[in-house]
Design a protein around this motif. Structure first.
Motif: not given
Length: 244
Positions: A221-222, A234, A192-193, A229-230, A196, A226, A140, A219
């Motif tokens: 960059d996650a 979300c 989903h990141g 971080s986002r 991950d 997420p 992340d 995402f």
């Protein structure tokens, strides 16, 4: 028409982990959080998926949209299959039908790795929980913030919670929902990141391909969380889906 939104967190945490997402959601929406059995302020419910699902079901309003993350996503899938009258649709974050690898399922954590976590938890639960949280921050762009947020929302592995937390790790080791996924008729949105490292993106791709009505957003960059971080991104996806 909006639906009640019910948030189900992952292993070792508590419902307070959703605070950044809740702050980003439209306050006019009906949003509820539930502590998983033996987590946060909730009492234990035994060591089976059915007993955990029953404990959550007792708190669900009808027509709920479940937002489940990690272990919470597995519970959401199970509830949607068994109780379609209570669950209208799903948002699954960092989701998988099966948490550990088998001969027929490689998009998961190696079984030996989770077995090591379970052994370590019996010896030093606090250190094991910290390791598990650290894994969730990998990949992340906001790793430090994510790990700090997870640590702040952790359920302490003290005498009041240790047994239930160990049971939760047992669920992660044994749940396999691949056979029931094709039976889930509710619309499902998967978040989903791409980074991950706890749960490969391939698991979410399999769910999107196998669910009768599943769509996946990744995402780049996650990591595994997420929604931390986002949260704004979300929240926007969740709001639109709830009102659809």
């Amino acid at each position: 028409m909006s639906r009640p939104i019910v948030l189900l967190h992952g292993w070792g945490l508590s419902s307070s982990v959703w605070a950044p997402l809740q702050a980003a959601l439209d306050p006019s929406l009906e949003v509820r959080t539930i502590d998983l059995p033996g987590h946060g302020k909730a009492t234990s419910a035994g060591d089976s998926l059915e007993s955990w699902s029953d404990a959550v079901l007792a708190q669900l309003p009808r027509n709920s949209m479940l937002v489940g993350w990690s272990l919470g996503a597995q519970l959401a899938l199970h509830l949607a299959c068994l109780h379609p009258d209570r669950v209208s649709r799903l948002v699954l974050i960092g989701a998988t039908p099966c948490f550990v690898q088998t001969d027929t399922w490689q998009a998961a954590m190696p079984a030996d790795t989770l077995a090591d976590f379970r052994r370590s938890f019996d010896i030093d639960p606090a250190a094991t929980q910290r390791r598990f949280i650290a894994l969730q921050g990998l990949g992340d762009a906001r790793r430090r913030d994510v790990v700090n947020a997870l640590g702040s929302a952790a359920t302490p592995p003290d005498d009041a919670h240790k047994t239930a937390l160990a049971e939760g790790l047992g669920l992660l080791a044994n749940i396999d929902l691949r056979k029931v996924v094709p039976e889930i008729r509710q619309p499902v949105r998967l978040l989903h990141g791409a980074g991950d490292t706890l749960m490969p993106t391939a698991a979410a791709e399999w769910l999107a391909d196998t669910l009768p009505d599943g769509r996946l957003s990744v995402f780049t960059d996650a990591g595994h969380a997420p929604f931390l971080s986002r949260p704004q991104d979300c929240a926007g996806l969740i709001e639109g889906f709830a009102r659809d």
